[in-house]
Design a protein around this motif. Structure first.
Motif, mmCIF file in Angstrom:
data_model
loop_
_atom_site.group_PDB
_atom_site.id
_atom_site.type_symbol
_atom_site.label_atom_id
_atom_site.label_comp_id
_atom_site.label_asym_id
_atom_site.label_seq_id
_atom_site.Cartn_x
_atom_site.Cartn_y
_atom_site.Cartn_z
ATOM 1 N N MET A 25 0.859 -1.202 0.140
ATOM 2 C CA MET A 25 -0.030 -0.097 0.024
ATOM 3 C C MET A 25 0.870 1.169 0.050
ATOM 4 N N PHE A 26 0.530 2.163 -0.992
ATOM 5 C CA PHE A 26 1.194 3.339 -0.604
ATOM 6 C C PHE A 26 0.422 4.524 -0.207
ATOM 7 N N LEU A 27 0.969 5.048 0.830
ATOM 8 C CA LEU A 27 0.562 6.052 1.695
ATOM 9 C C LEU A 27 1.629 7.351 1.962
ATOM 10 N N HIS A 28 1.511 8.477 1.463
ATOM 11 C CA HIS A 28 2.478 9.719 1.737
ATOM 12 C C HIS A 28 1.752 10.698 2.539
ATOM 13 N N THR A 29 2.134 11.102 3.575
ATOM 14 C CA THR A 29 1.596 12.249 4.382
ATOM 15 C C THR A 29 2.584 13.381 3.875
ATOM 16 N N ILE A 30 1.855 14.537 3.464
ATOM 17 C CA ILE A 30 2.644 15.718 2.722
ATOM 18 C C ILE A 30 2.573 16.705 3.808
ATOM 19 N N ASP A 31 1.610 17.059 4.479
ATOM 20 C CA ASP A 31 1.657 17.865 5.801
ATOM 21 C C ASP A 31 0.295 17.718 6.329
ATOM 22 N N GLU A 32 0.145 18.571 7.320
ATOM 23 C CA GLU A 32 -0.985 18.293 8.187
ATOM 24 C C GLU A 32 -2.386 18.338 7.505
ATOM 25 N N GLU A 33 -2.337 18.658 6.401
ATOM 26 C CA GLU A 33 -3.751 18.955 5.534
ATOM 27 C C GLU A 33 -3.781 17.888 4.303
ATOM 28 N N VAL A 34 -2.786 17.415 3.940
ATOM 29 C CA VAL A 34 -2.716 16.800 2.338
ATOM 30 C C VAL A 34 -1.920 15.474 2.413
ATOM 31 N N SER A 35 -2.469 14.499 2.126
ATOM 32 C CA SER A 35 -1.655 13.241 1.947
ATOM 33 C C SER A 35 -2.199 12.473 0.690
ATOM 34 N N LEU A 36 -1.377 11.680 0.254
ATOM 35 C CA LEU A 36 -1.793 10.782 -0.977
ATOM 36 C C LEU A 36 -1.556 9.216 -0.504
ATOM 37 N N LYS A 37 -2.567 8.612 -1.319
ATOM 38 C CA LYS A 37 -2.668 7.043 -0.917
ATOM 39 C C LYS A 37 -3.366 6.539 -2.256
ATOM 40 N N LEU A 38 -2.888 5.148 -2.100
ATOM 41 C CA LEU A 38 -3.225 4.373 -3.522
ATOM 42 C C LEU A 38 -4.740 4.006 -3.239
ATOM 43 N N ALA A 39 -5.427 4.319 -4.188
ATOM 44 C CA ALA A 39 -6.860 4.022 -4.286
ATOM 45 C C ALA A 39 -7.202 2.514 -3.969
ATOM 46 N N SER A 40 -8.320 2.244 -3.309
ATOM 47 C CA SER A 40 -8.870 0.677 -2.994
ATOM 48 C C SER A 40 -10.466 0.980 -3.520
ATOM 49 N N LEU A 41 -11.006 -0.306 -3.725
ATOM 50 C CA LEU A 41 -12.158 -0.424 -4.266
ATOM 51 C C LEU A 41 -13.260 0.538 -3.215
ATOM 52 N N GLU A 42 -12.831 0.247 -2.010
ATOM 53 C CA GLU A 42 -13.546 1.064 -0.858
ATOM 54 C C GLU A 42 -13.747 2.582 -1.017
ATOM 55 N N ASP A 43 -12.859 3.068 -1.799
ATOM 56 C CA ASP A 43 -12.731 4.451 -2.210
ATOM 57 C C ASP A 43 -13.393 4.911 -3.619
#
Length: 185
Positions: free
Chosen positions: A1-19
């Motif tokens: 799983m890819f998850l990257h926190t950029i700052d306290e407001e913004v992050s990036l994550k690999l999508a899953s079917l739940e999204d």
């Protein structure tokens, strides 16, 4: 799983079917806004289309050919961003992105593009990061300019946008140039 926190407001994550439902709703409510510059809206009309997009993105990530992430702002999906193409032989990535209509003008995508550039250069050891923008898309062009990318040129009639071809303007930054540019706001 890819998850990257950029700052306290913004992050990036690999999508899953739940999204899928939340991403589909964002796409659907932003359809007119996105249609001006993105050619794929007519191919994304149902929840099933969004699920296929997510599965395709996960496949590209597993095959190390692309990276499609959800942009998360204050816990909600507000767009997508990532590497449309990863060229390991030549060490080049091409960044693509979009935000829903209610989330532009907040500096979100500049932070995202900066983080993706950092990740490409520092973690993936890429030499070149490209952003291609449809000619005339001033808001999208402002992002690579703000980050200190160089404008390299134009690809004529690079993309069919519903009823006409549009040119693409190419912006890039090299790994050797990035160290001095990464603090640009």
């Amino acid at each position: 799983m890819f998850l990257h926190t950029i700052d306290e407001e913004v992050s990036l994550k690999l999508a899953s079917l739940e999204d899928a439902e939340e991403l589909f709703q964002l796409t659907d409510t932003s359809r007119n806004h996105l249609r001006e510059w993105l050619p794929w809206l007519d191919h994304s009309k149902t929840l099933e289309d969004t699920k296929a997009f997510i599965q395709n993105g996960r496949k590209g990530f597993a095959e190390n050919k692309s990276l499609t992430t959800l942009v998360i702002y204050h816990g909600k999906i507000v767009g997508t961003a990532g590497f449309n193409e990863v060229d390991h032989t030549n060490k080049i990535v091409k960044i693509g992105y979009w935000l829903g209509k209610d989330h532009t003008g907040k500096g979100i995508m500049t932070r995202v593009a900066r983080a993706l550039t950092e990740y490409a250069i520092n973690d993936l050891h890429m030499n070149r990061v490209e952003i291609r923008v449809a000619d005339g898309n001033q808001r999208s062009s402002a992002i690579p300019k703000r980050l200190g990318f160089q404008k390299e040129g134009r690809i004529r009639e690079a993309e069919w946008l519903y009823d006409d071809y549009v040119d693409h303007v190419i912006y890039s930054v090299l790994a050797s140039e990035w160290e001095g540019k990464k603090e640009i706001k």
